[in-house]
Design a protein around this motif. Structure first.
Motif, PDB file in Angstrom:
ATOM      1  N   GLN A 162     -10.188 -11.326  12.158  1.00 58.05           N
ATOM      2  CA  GLN A 162     -11.282 -10.557  11.684  1.00 58.05           C
ATOM      3  C   GLN A 162     -10.659  -9.262  11.190  1.00 58.05           C
ATOM      4  O   GLN A 162     -10.808  -8.717  10.386  1.00 58.05           O
ATOM      5  N   VAL A 163      -9.848  -8.699  12.237  1.00 57.12           N
ATOM      6  CA  VAL A 163      -9.217  -7.368  12.043  1.00 57.12           C
ATOM      7  C   VAL A 163      -8.290  -7.521  11.027  1.00 57.12           C
ATOM      8  O   VAL A 163      -8.327  -6.711  10.199  1.00 57.12           O
ATOM      9  N   ARG A 164      -7.743  -8.642  10.859  1.00 56.68           N
ATOM     10  CA  ARG A 164      -6.561  -8.616   9.759  1.00 56.68           C
ATOM     11  C   ARG A 164      -7.259  -8.727   8.564  1.00 56.68           C
ATOM     12  O   ARG A 164      -6.829  -8.173   7.501  1.00 56.68           O
ATOM     13  N   GLY A 165      -8.230  -9.574   8.301  1.00 56.06           N
ATOM     14  CA  GLY A 165      -9.011  -9.510   7.112  1.00 56.06           C
ATOM     15  C   GLY A 165      -9.696  -8.145   6.694  1.00 56.06           C
ATOM     16  O   GLY A 165      -9.291  -7.779   5.604  1.00 56.06           O
ATOM     17  N   SER A 166     -10.058  -7.483   7.589  1.00 52.41           N
ATOM     18  CA  SER A 166     -10.481  -6.119   7.178  1.00 52.41           C
ATOM     19  C   SER A 166      -9.514  -5.184   6.756  1.00 52.41           C
ATOM     20  O   SER A 166      -9.669  -4.153   6.129  1.00 52.41           O
ATOM     21  N   ARG A 167      -8.315  -5.605   7.392  1.00 55.39           N
ATOM     22  CA  ARG A 167      -7.255  -4.602   7.089  1.00 55.39           C
ATOM     23  C   ARG A 167      -7.104  -4.865   5.663  1.00 55.39           C
ATOM     24  O   ARG A 167      -6.563  -3.884   4.960  1.00 55.39           O
ATOM     25  N   LEU A 168      -6.802  -6.053   5.166  1.00 51.23           N
ATOM     26  CA  LEU A 168      -6.508  -6.368   3.849  1.00 51.23           C
ATOM     27  C   LEU A 168      -7.844  -5.703   2.933  1.00 51.23           C
ATOM     28  O   LEU A 168      -7.349  -5.171   1.845  1.00 51.23           O
ATOM     29  N   VAL A 169      -8.760  -5.685   3.578  1.00 53.58           N
ATOM     30  CA  VAL A 169      -9.915  -4.916   2.698  1.00 53.58           C
ATOM     31  C   VAL A 169      -9.559  -3.552   2.481  1.00 53.58           C
ATOM     32  O   VAL A 169      -9.711  -2.916   1.535  1.00 53.58           O
ATOM     33  N   TRP A 170      -9.176  -2.701   3.732  1.00 51.66           N
ATOM     34  CA  TRP A 170      -8.793  -1.261   3.628  1.00 51.66           C
ATOM     35  C   TRP A 170      -7.815  -1.076   2.664  1.00 51.66           C
ATOM     36  O   TRP A 170      -7.650  -0.269   1.901  1.00 51.66           O
ATOM     37  N   ILE A 171      -6.686  -2.145   2.673  1.00 49.86           N
ATOM     38  CA  ILE A 171      -5.373  -1.798   1.638  1.00 49.86           C
ATOM     39  C   ILE A 171      -5.903  -1.861   0.464  1.00 49.86           C
ATOM     40  O   ILE A 171      -5.611  -0.863  -0.078  1.00 49.86           O
ATOM     41  N   CYS A 172      -6.850  -2.737   0.008  1.00 51.96           N
ATOM     42  CA  CYS A 172      -7.073  -3.087  -1.244  1.00 51.96           C
ATOM     43  C   CYS A 172      -7.926  -1.716  -1.624  1.00 51.96           C
ATOM     44  O   CYS A 172      -7.515  -1.301  -2.864  1.00 51.96           O
ATOM     45  N   ALA A 173      -9.082  -1.480  -0.917  1.00 46.93           N
ATOM     46  CA  ALA A 173      -9.702  -0.346  -1.188  1.00 46.93           C
ATOM     47  C   ALA A 173      -9.168   0.773  -1.433  1.00 46.93           C
ATOM     48  O   ALA A 173      -9.250   1.552  -2.357  1.00 46.93           O
ATOM     49  N   SER A 174      -8.104   1.281  -0.667  1.00 47.06           N
ATOM     50  CA  SER A 174      -7.229   2.463  -0.936  1.00 47.06           C
ATOM     51  C   SER A 174      -6.411   2.436  -1.918  1.00 47.06           C
ATOM     52  O   SER A 174      -6.437   3.438  -2.856  1.00 47.06           O
ATOM     53  N   LEU A 175      -5.903   1.248  -2.177  1.00 47.81           N
ATOM     54  CA  LEU A 175      -4.899   1.167  -3.445  1.00 47.81           C
ATOM     55  C   LEU A 175      -5.706   1.233  -4.602  1.00 47.81           C
ATOM     56  O   LEU A 175      -5.569   2.160  -5.595  1.00 47.81           O
ATOM     57  N   LEU A 176      -6.891   0.927  -4.711  1.00 51.71           N
ATOM     58  CA  LEU A 176      -7.856   0.940  -6.014  1.00 51.71           C
ATOM     59  C   LEU A 176      -8.443   2.348  -6.160  1.00 51.71           C
ATOM     60  O   LEU A 176      -8.420   2.826  -7.041  1.00 51.71           O
ATOM     61  N   ALA A 177      -8.801   3.102  -4.926  1.00 50.73           N
ATOM     62  CA  ALA A 177      -9.136   4.521  -4.804  1.00 50.73           C
ATOM     63  C   ALA A 177      -7.840   5.383  -5.402  1.00 50.73           C
ATOM     64  O   ALA A 177      -8.198   6.269  -6.330  1.00 50.73           O
ATOM     65  N   PHE A 178      -6.541   4.878  -4.886  1.00 51.82           N
ATOM     66  CA  PHE A 178      -5.591   5.717  -5.383  1.00 51.82           C
ATOM     67  C   PHE A 178      -5.320   5.605  -7.030  1.00 51.82           C
ATOM     68  O   PHE A 178      -5.161   6.502  -7.727  1.00 51.82           O
ATOM     69  N   ILE A 179      -5.357   4.323  -7.397  1.00 54.70           N
ATOM     70  CA  ILE A 179      -5.115   4.195  -8.829  1.00 54.70           C
ATOM     71  C   ILE A 179      -6.169   5.015  -9.974  1.00 54.70           C
ATOM     72  O   ILE A 179      -6.004   5.253 -10.649  1.00 54.70           O
ATOM     73  N   ALA A 180      -7.640   4.692  -9.358  1.00 56.58           N
ATOM     74  CA  ALA A 180      -8.593   5.452  -9.985  1.00 56.58           C
ATOM     75  C   ALA A 180      -8.540   6.843 -10.069  1.00 56.58           C
ATOM     76  O   ALA A 180      -8.580   7.544 -10.790  1.00 56.58           O
ATOM     77  N   ILE A 181      -8.140   7.583  -8.863  1.00 59.49           N
ATOM     78  CA  ILE A 181      -7.916   9.160  -8.664  1.00 59.49           C
ATOM     79  C   ILE A 181      -6.765   9.396  -9.549  1.00 59.49           C
ATOM     80  O   ILE A 181      -7.071  10.400 -10.416  1.00 59.49           O
ATOM     81  N   ALA A 182      -5.619   8.461  -9.506  1.00 59.03           N
ATOM     82  CA  ALA A 182      -4.455   8.963 -10.524  1.00 59.03           C
ATOM     83  C   ALA A 182      -4.878   8.900 -11.944  1.00 59.03           C
ATOM     84  O   ALA A 182      -4.384   9.600 -12.630  1.00 59.03           O
ATOM     85  N   SER A 183      -5.644   7.838 -12.175  1.00 64.36           N
ATOM     86  CA  SER A 183      -5.956   7.694 -13.796  1.00 64.36           C
ATOM     87  C   SER A 183      -6.850   8.993 -14.474  1.00 64.36           C
ATOM     88  O   SER A 183      -6.878   9.262 -15.266  1.00 64.36           O
TER      89      SER A 183
END
Lengths: 301, 284
Positions: free
Chosen positions: B13-34
């Motif tokens: 479960q932790v691993r699953g949510s870690r993936l969620v966190w990584i993806c969410a951060s990456l998307l946030a980074f891309i959105a802010i950068a854009s």
């Protein structure tokens, strides 16, 4: 019953497409310079545009029933039916081969993943499937050209680049990839569920080997969800073929569709839309009937 | 496989949510950068520079991602593409959410024959090659962003309608609905005031899955030249631009294609992860 149910869908779809085109601002013969009114009237008469809308629709339906989609407004010397007849065999071959490939590879991968659940193999297959679902064909196909045609020079970059069968290898794989991914995921999920079900446990308790359980008990029910996915899959392959034909320069229906769309060739775009909608609805009907035939729970109803 | 989240090994479960966190951060980074990126460089998205066409990407030079066939800066254009792609996808998802929630809630609440008929219609529409109709629409009417929103929304509401219907079916058995009925709230009032607010959590989770679908449709249309028009651009349009120079300027396709792929994969992982946490019974 089901056959009767498909007819209203078919009519509705054709009516929506037809009305959409008729609702267009401006007619197909509007041009920069105004035509003399009598010329305009003659043209409208020749294409029956002066009749009331219901009459036009009935005329269009009657035409479709005998395979006549009317003239193309851009390719002056051809009718829409001639264009479709000329381009469809190629598109059909492409689509059918891609579907076949997707079924073979997708089912094998899904089964392998399900039977080795949570192993490295399963993780690998699931990850690749996720990639296949997420990354669209129009990203994969040009990258494939870049790698296999430009860098490695194994396969021709376009349909015109070769006369042999190798010119269809990349298009077929590109078209099949997302379907492989979907089918693999679907097969995995359904196989895991079946293998955990009571009747498989009973079979195991009777001492059957796993191979026999799969072969005689599990495979048929596990494949049923796949059958109901065939409808959306066919629609997806037709959609994907537009991109694949565009990227590889294959003179199929998809390419005519796009050139028609960019040239505002109403009748061609309308004709191909209706043609594909009819194909999809008919194939769905076949799948529905097949489903009822294969699934005893539905048959008895 | 339907295991309640508490039954899953904690590590998983932790691993699953870690993936969620990584993806969410990456998307946030891309959105802010854009949004922020264009302010950090001097180039703009439409100035052509015919002395500097097809410059390859550099770290030290003026054009990080190189330039295209008209000498425009690919870095700024990619950021613009991300911005437009995300904007279109989010708005279009709201359109589909709106249609889907209303349709699904009505079908689920009314139940019986109406429900059966409404859901049969959804089933029938599922299998239609929608893109063809969308392109027909694009041909017939002037191409505009508004039309793209409507078109994508009209395709993507089907999943939402199904999910909302299922949820409504179970919600309407709850006693607060009976209570509302008892004090004489109308059917519409019950759906609007009592059912819909309870659907929100699930709907937001599923929206993370409709956004990548909307991105797919938008970039598909733009790739074919039927979506966003020059000098504006979207990731699909950039990928298409790149296909014309595959042999000579590979970065023109590799960079936008990679960005698009990363965004789509992240949204899908994010959506899948959130769905598993919110609704463990759902299957992929």
């Amino acid at each position: 019953m089901r056959i009767l149910g498909a007819i209203p869908t078919l009519l509705l779809v054709i009516a929506v497409a037809f009305l959409m085109v008729r609702a267009a601002p401006g007619g197909p013969f509007d041009s920069e310079r105004a035509l003399p009114p009598d010329v305009e009237q003659n043209i409208e008469k020749a294409y029956h545009l002066d009749e009331p809308l219901p009459a036009q629709f009935v005329r269009y339906l009657a035409g479709i029933a005998v395979g006549d989609f009317g003239p193309s407004f851009r390719y002056r010397d051809y009718t829409v039916s001639e264009i479709i007849r000329q381009a469809f065999p190629l598109s059909m071959r492409l689509g059918a081969m891609a579907m076949l490939l997707a079924l073979i590879v997708g089912v094998s991968a899904g089964m392998a993943a399900a039977l080795h659940k949570n192993s490295m193999l399963d993780r690998l297959i699931s990850a690749v499937a996720m990639l296949g679902i997420s990354v669209p064909i129009f990203v994969v196909a040009p990258l494939m050209v870049l790698v296999f045609a430009v860098s490695l020079d194994w396969l021709p970059a376009s349909y015109a680049g070769s006369a042999g069968a190798d010119r269809l290898i990349m298009p077929i794989i590109a078209l099949a990839l997302p379907q492989i991914a979907y089918i693999a995921r679907l097969t995995r999920a359904s196989m895991i569920e079946i293998m955990a079900s009571d009747f498989v446990r009973t079979a195991r308790a009777q001492g059957l080997r796993t191979a026999s359980i799969i072969r005689y008990h599990a495979i048929k029910p596990a494949m049923l969800p796949l059958l109901s996915y065939m409808g959306p899959a066919i629609a997806a392959v037709l959609t994907g073929s537009i991109v694949v034909e565009q990227v590889f320069g294959i003179p199929g229906v998809g390419q005519f569709f796009i050139s028609g769309a960019l040239n505002r060739d109403y009748t061609l775009v309308l004709g191909i839309t209706v043609f594909y909608a009819v194909i999809v609805i008919v194939l769905n009907l076949v799948v529905d009937l097949l489903y009822g035939f294969l699934d005893p729970r539905i048959r008895s109803r | 496989m339907s295991l309640a989240p508490t039954l899953l090994p904690v590590r998983q479960q932790v691993r699953g949510s870690r993936l969620v966190w990584i993806c969410a951060s990456l998307l946030a980074f891309i959105a802010i950068a854009s949004v922020a990126g264009p302010f950090l460089v001097d180039n703009d998205y439409r100035s052509t520079d015919f002395d500097n066409i097809f410059l390859p990407p550099t770290i030290t030079g003026q054009h990080f991602f190189g330039t295209d066939d008209l000498g425009r800066d690919l870095f700024v254009r990619t950021l613009l593409g991300v911005r437009i792609t995300l904007f279109v996808a989010v708005i279009a998802s709201f359109v589909s959410l709106f249609i889907g929630v209303i349709y699904g809630a009505i079908a689920g609440y009314l139940g019986g024959k109406v429900d059966a008929l409404m859901m049969r219609l959804v089933d029938a529409m599922y299998a239609l090659p929608f893109i063809f109709f969308v392109i027909l629409l694009m041909v017939v009417f002037e191409r505009s962003l508004l039309l793209i929103f409507i078109a994508i929304g009209a395709i993507n509401w089907l999943d939402m309608a199904r999910i909302v219907r299922g949820q409504t079916l179970s919600l309407k058995q709850r006693s607060f609905v009976d209570a509302a009925k008892l004090i004489g709230v109308s059917s519409f009032g019950i759906v609007w005031r009592h059912i819909t607010p309870n659907l929100l959590g699930l709907v937001i989770v599923y929206m993370t899955l409709t956004i990548p679908q909307a991105i797919l449709v938008e970039s598909f249309l733009s790739f074919l030249g039927l979506g966003v028009q020059e000098p504006q651009t979207s990731l699909g349009a950039l990928v298409y631009g790149g296909t014309n120079h595959v042999q000579s300027a590979t970065w023109l396709i590799v960079i936008p294609a990679t960005v698009l792929a990363v965004i789509l994969v992240c949204f899908n992982f994010l959506g899948d992860g959130l769905r598993e946490l919110a609704d463990p019974k759902s299957k992929t």
